[in-house]
Design a protein around this motif. Structure first.
Motif, short mmCIF file in Angstrom:
data_model
loop_
_atom_site.label_atom_id
_atom_site.label_comp_id
_atom_site.label_asym_id
_atom_site.label_seq_id
_atom_site.Cartn_x
_atom_site.Cartn_y
_atom_site.Cartn_z
N VAL A 194 14.42 9.31 32.16
CA VAL A 194 13.04 9.07 32.03
C VAL A 194 12.60 10.43 31.48
O VAL A 194 11.81 10.46 30.46
CB VAL A 194 12.30 8.55 33.19
CG1 VAL A 194 10.79 8.78 32.68
CG2 VAL A 194 12.50 7.26 33.59
N GLU A 195 12.87 11.51 32.19
CA GLU A 195 12.31 12.86 31.72
C GLU A 195 13.14 13.07 30.42
O GLU A 195 12.22 13.55 29.50
CB GLU A 195 12.95 13.83 32.66
CG GLU A 195 12.24 14.97 32.50
CD GLU A 195 12.77 16.25 33.50
OE1 GLU A 195 12.67 17.47 33.14
OE2 GLU A 195 12.94 15.82 34.82
N HIS A 196 14.05 12.85 30.03
CA HIS A 196 14.83 13.26 28.62
C HIS A 196 14.32 12.32 27.65
O HIS A 196 14.36 12.67 26.38
CB HIS A 196 16.20 13.24 28.65
CG HIS A 196 16.85 14.44 29.65
ND1 HIS A 196 16.45 15.79 29.37
CD2 HIS A 196 17.50 14.41 30.99
CE1 HIS A 196 17.15 16.42 30.54
NE2 HIS A 196 17.39 15.69 31.24
N GLY A 197 13.90 10.87 27.92
CA GLY A 197 13.40 9.96 27.18
C GLY A 197 12.15 9.96 26.69
O GLY A 197 11.59 9.08 25.86
N VAL A 198 11.24 10.89 27.49
CA VAL A 198 9.64 10.54 27.12
C VAL A 198 9.36 11.68 26.18
O VAL A 198 9.76 12.82 26.08
CB VAL A 198 9.05 11.19 28.59
CG1 VAL A 198 7.38 11.29 28.24
CG2 VAL A 198 9.37 10.09 29.65
N PRO A 199 8.47 11.56 25.39
CA PRO A 199 8.29 12.05 24.12
C PRO A 199 7.37 13.47 24.65
O PRO A 199 6.70 13.35 25.99
CB PRO A 199 7.35 11.22 23.32
CG PRO A 199 7.42 9.97 23.66
CD PRO A 199 8.20 9.86 25.23
N GLY A 200 7.39 14.67 23.92
CA GLY A 200 6.83 15.67 24.24
C GLY A 200 5.46 15.72 24.61
O GLY A 200 5.01 16.21 25.84
N PRO A 201 4.47 14.98 23.89
CA PRO A 201 2.97 14.85 24.30
C PRO A 201 2.75 14.37 25.72
O PRO A 201 2.18 14.67 26.42
CB PRO A 201 2.45 14.26 23.05
CG PRO A 201 3.42 14.40 21.84
CD PRO A 201 4.80 14.52 22.56
N ARG A 211 4.90 14.11 28.14
CA ARG A 211 5.41 15.07 29.22
C ARG A 211 4.39 16.17 29.31
O ARG A 211 4.17 16.52 30.51
CB ARG A 211 6.66 15.82 28.52
CG ARG A 211 7.95 15.90 29.83
CD ARG A 211 9.00 16.59 29.10
NE ARG A 211 9.66 15.77 28.36
CZ ARG A 211 10.60 16.01 27.47
NH1 ARG A 211 10.83 17.13 27.28
NH2 ARG A 211 11.32 15.08 26.65
N GLY A 212 3.76 16.53 28.43
CA GLY A 212 2.66 17.52 28.52
C GLY A 212 1.41 17.23 29.38
O GLY A 212 1.09 17.72 30.40
N LEU A 213 1.35 15.63 29.20
CA LEU A 213 0.02 15.23 29.77
C LEU A 213 0.47 14.97 31.36
O LEU A 213 -0.37 15.15 32.33
CB LEU A 213 -0.26 13.72 29.28
CG LEU A 213 -0.99 13.78 28.13
CD1 LEU A 213 -1.12 12.28 27.54
CD2 LEU A 213 -2.50 14.24 28.37
N VAL A 214 1.84 14.60 31.72
CA VAL A 214 2.10 14.50 33.10
C VAL A 214 2.14 15.84 33.73
O VAL A 214 1.75 15.84 34.79
CB VAL A 214 3.63 13.77 33.09
CG1 VAL A 214 4.07 14.03 34.55
CG2 VAL A 214 3.76 12.43 32.61
N ARG A 215 2.31 16.83 33.13
CA ARG A 215 2.40 18.17 33.73
C ARG A 215 0.99 18.66 34.02
O ARG A 215 0.88 19.14 35.14
CB ARG A 215 3.01 19.22 32.70
CG ARG A 215 4.61 19.13 32.78
CD ARG A 215 5.13 20.36 31.90
NE ARG A 215 6.51 20.00 31.91
CZ ARG A 215 7.19 20.15 30.74
NH1 ARG A 215 6.87 20.33 29.48
NH2 ARG A 215 8.53 19.82 30.71
N ALA A 216 0.15 18.07 33.12
CA ALA A 216 -1.20 18.53 33.35
C ALA A 216 -1.81 17.77 34.42
O ALA A 216 -2.67 18.14 35.13
CB ALA A 216 -2.02 18.20 31.88
N GLY A 217 -1.51 16.55 34.51
CA GLY A 217 -1.54 15.70 35.91
C GLY A 217 -1.25 16.14 37.01
O GLY A 217 -2.05 16.26 38.07
N ARG A 218 -0.23 16.64 36.91
CA ARG A 218 0.25 17.21 38.43
C ARG A 218 -0.41 18.62 38.65
O ARG A 218 -0.76 18.92 39.76
CB ARG A 218 1.90 17.59 37.99
CG ARG A 218 2.71 16.49 38.16
CD ARG A 218 4.15 16.80 38.18
NE ARG A 218 5.06 15.69 37.98
CZ ARG A 218 6.50 15.66 37.96
NH1 ARG A 218 6.90 17.01 37.65
NH2 ARG A 218 7.03 14.59 38.17
#
Length: 150
Positions: free
Chosen positions: A104-111, A113-120
Protein backbone atom coordinates in the motif's frame (compact mmCIF):
# COMPACT_ATOMS: atom_id res chain seq x y z
CA UNK A 1 -25.54 -83.48 52.85
CA UNK A 2 -22.21 -83.60 54.70
CA UNK A 3 -21.53 -82.22 58.13
CA UNK A 4 -19.17 -79.16 57.97
CA UNK A 5 -17.45 -80.23 61.19
CA UNK A 6 -16.56 -83.61 59.72
CA UNK A 7 -12.86 -83.95 58.85
CA UNK A 8 -11.56 -85.28 55.55
CA UNK A 9 -9.24 -88.23 55.26
CA UNK A 10 -5.59 -87.66 56.27
CA UNK A 11 -3.12 -86.61 53.56
CA UNK A 12 -0.94 -89.68 53.96
CA UNK A 13 -1.96 -92.71 51.91
CA UNK A 14 -3.40 -95.52 53.96
CA UNK A 15 -2.89 -98.47 51.69
CA UNK A 16 0.08 -97.92 49.39
CA UNK A 17 -1.54 -95.67 46.73
CA UNK A 18 1.41 -93.26 46.54
CA UNK A 19 -0.02 -91.29 43.57
CA UNK A 20 -3.11 -89.95 45.36
CA UNK A 21 -3.66 -87.13 47.80
CA UNK A 22 -6.63 -86.35 50.01
CA UNK A 23 -9.99 -87.70 48.82
CA UNK A 24 -8.26 -89.89 46.21
CA UNK A 25 -7.20 -87.01 43.91
CA UNK A 26 -3.84 -87.04 42.13
CA UNK A 27 -1.08 -85.24 44.06
CA UNK A 28 -0.32 -82.79 41.19
CA UNK A 29 2.48 -84.60 39.43
CA UNK A 30 5.32 -83.76 41.83
CA UNK A 31 8.14 -86.23 41.31
CA UNK A 32 9.84 -85.55 44.59
CA UNK A 33 10.26 -83.02 47.38
CA UNK A 34 12.36 -80.62 45.27
CA UNK A 35 9.80 -80.61 42.46
CA UNK A 36 7.03 -80.07 45.01
CA UNK A 37 8.91 -77.10 46.52
CA UNK A 38 9.39 -75.63 43.05
CA UNK A 39 5.68 -75.98 42.31
CA UNK A 40 4.80 -74.37 45.64
CA UNK A 41 7.12 -71.41 44.91
CA UNK A 42 5.64 -71.02 41.44
CA UNK A 43 2.11 -71.12 42.85
CA UNK A 44 3.03 -68.55 45.51
CA UNK A 45 4.49 -66.27 42.83
CA UNK A 46 1.36 -66.58 40.65
CA UNK A 47 -0.87 -65.98 43.67
CA UNK A 48 1.17 -62.88 44.58
CA UNK A 49 0.74 -61.52 41.04
CA UNK A 50 -3.00 -62.17 41.19
CA UNK A 51 -3.30 -60.44 44.55
CA UNK A 52 -1.39 -57.41 43.21
CA UNK A 53 -3.71 -57.21 40.19
CA UNK A 54 -6.79 -57.44 42.39
CA UNK A 55 -5.42 -54.82 44.79
CA UNK A 56 -4.72 -52.51 41.85
CA UNK A 57 -8.28 -52.93 40.56
CA UNK A 58 -9.71 -52.35 44.03
CA UNK A 59 -7.66 -49.15 44.56
CA UNK A 60 -10.19 -46.75 43.03
CA UNK A 61 -8.60 -43.67 44.62
CA UNK A 62 -5.16 -44.57 43.26
CA UNK A 63 -6.55 -45.27 39.80
CA UNK A 64 -8.42 -41.95 39.84
CA UNK A 65 -5.24 -40.08 40.84
CA UNK A 66 -3.29 -41.81 38.07
CA UNK A 67 -5.98 -40.95 35.54
CA UNK A 68 -6.05 -37.32 36.71
CA UNK A 69 -2.26 -37.09 36.41
CA UNK A 70 -2.44 -38.56 32.90
CA UNK A 71 -5.13 -36.08 31.86
CA UNK A 72 -3.15 -33.21 33.41
CA UNK A 73 -0.08 -34.21 31.41
CA UNK A 74 -2.09 -34.46 28.21
CA UNK A 75 -3.69 -31.05 28.84
CA UNK A 76 -0.25 -29.53 29.43
CA UNK A 77 1.02 -30.99 26.18
CA UNK A 78 -2.01 -29.66 24.32
CA UNK A 79 -1.49 -26.22 25.86
CA UNK A 80 2.10 -26.14 24.66
CA UNK A 81 1.02 -27.26 21.20
CA UNK A 82 -1.77 -24.65 21.02
CA UNK A 83 0.54 -21.87 22.18
CA UNK A 84 3.05 -22.85 19.54
CA UNK A 85 0.35 -22.88 16.86
CA UNK A 86 -0.98 -19.51 17.99
CA UNK A 87 2.50 -17.98 17.97
CA UNK A 88 3.12 -19.32 14.50
CA UNK A 89 -0.24 -17.97 13.28
CA UNK A 90 0.56 -14.59 14.85
CA UNK A 91 3.88 -14.43 13.04
CA UNK A 92 2.20 -15.34 9.76
CA UNK A 93 -0.45 -12.62 10.19
CA UNK A 94 2.19 -10.05 11.14
CA UNK A 95 4.27 -10.96 8.09
CA UNK A 96 1.25 -10.63 5.78
CA UNK A 97 0.28 -7.30 7.33
CA UNK A 98 3.81 -6.00 6.81
CA UNK A 99 3.73 -7.08 3.18
CA UNK A 100 0.32 -5.47 2.66
CA UNK A 101 1.48 -2.28 4.37
CA UNK A 102 4.55 -2.08 2.11
CA UNK A 103 2.43 -2.75 -0.98
CA UNK A 104 0.00 0.00 0.00
CA UNK A 105 2.81 2.38 0.91
CA UNK A 106 4.45 1.94 -2.46
CA UNK A 107 1.14 2.04 -4.36
CA UNK A 108 -0.14 5.31 -2.82
CA UNK A 109 0.37 8.50 -4.82
CA UNK A 110 2.69 11.16 -3.37
CA UNK A 111 0.04 13.76 -2.38
CA UNK A 112 -1.97 11.15 -0.42
CA UNK A 113 1.20 9.99 1.33
CA UNK A 114 1.83 13.61 2.38
CA UNK A 115 -1.71 13.88 3.83
CA UNK A 116 -1.22 10.67 5.81
CA UNK A 117 2.05 11.95 7.24
CA UNK A 118 0.37 15.22 8.19
CA UNK A 119 -2.47 13.30 9.85
CA UNK A 120 0.03 11.32 11.89
CA UNK A 121 1.77 14.49 13.03
CA UNK A 122 -1.50 16.27 13.93
CA UNK A 123 -4.16 13.65 14.74
CA UNK A 124 -6.75 16.03 16.31
CA UNK A 125 -8.06 17.48 12.99
CA UNK A 126 -8.24 13.97 11.50
CA UNK A 127 -10.24 12.74 14.51
CA UNK A 128 -12.63 15.70 14.27
CA UNK A 129 -13.18 15.09 10.56
CA UNK A 130 -13.84 11.40 11.24
CA UNK A 131 -16.31 12.23 14.02
CA UNK A 132 -18.14 14.69 11.75
CA UNK A 133 -18.36 12.08 8.98
CA UNK A 134 -19.67 9.48 11.44
CA UNK A 135 -22.29 11.92 12.76
CA UNK A 136 -23.42 12.71 9.21
CA UNK A 137 -23.82 9.00 8.40
CA UNK A 138 -25.73 8.37 11.65
CA UNK A 139 -28.06 11.32 10.96
CA UNK A 140 -28.71 10.02 7.45
CA UNK A 141 -29.58 6.55 8.76
CA UNK A 142 -31.94 7.98 11.41
CA UNK A 143 -33.70 10.21 8.86
CA UNK A 144 -34.20 7.28 6.50
CA UNK A 145 -35.70 5.14 9.26
CA UNK A 146 -37.93 8.02 10.39
CA UNK A 147 -39.32 8.44 6.86
CA UNK A 148 -40.22 4.73 6.67
CA UNK A 149 -37.32 3.46 4.55
CA UNK A 150 -35.40 0.50 5.78
Amino acid sequence: MTDPTERTAPATPASGDAGTGPAGRPAGGAKGPDELRRQIEQTRHELGDTVEELAGKADVKGRAKARAADLRDRAGAMTVQLRSSAAQAGHTVQERANRAGHAVEHGVPGPVRGLVRAGRRHPAPVLLAGAAAGAAVAAGVLLRRHNGHR
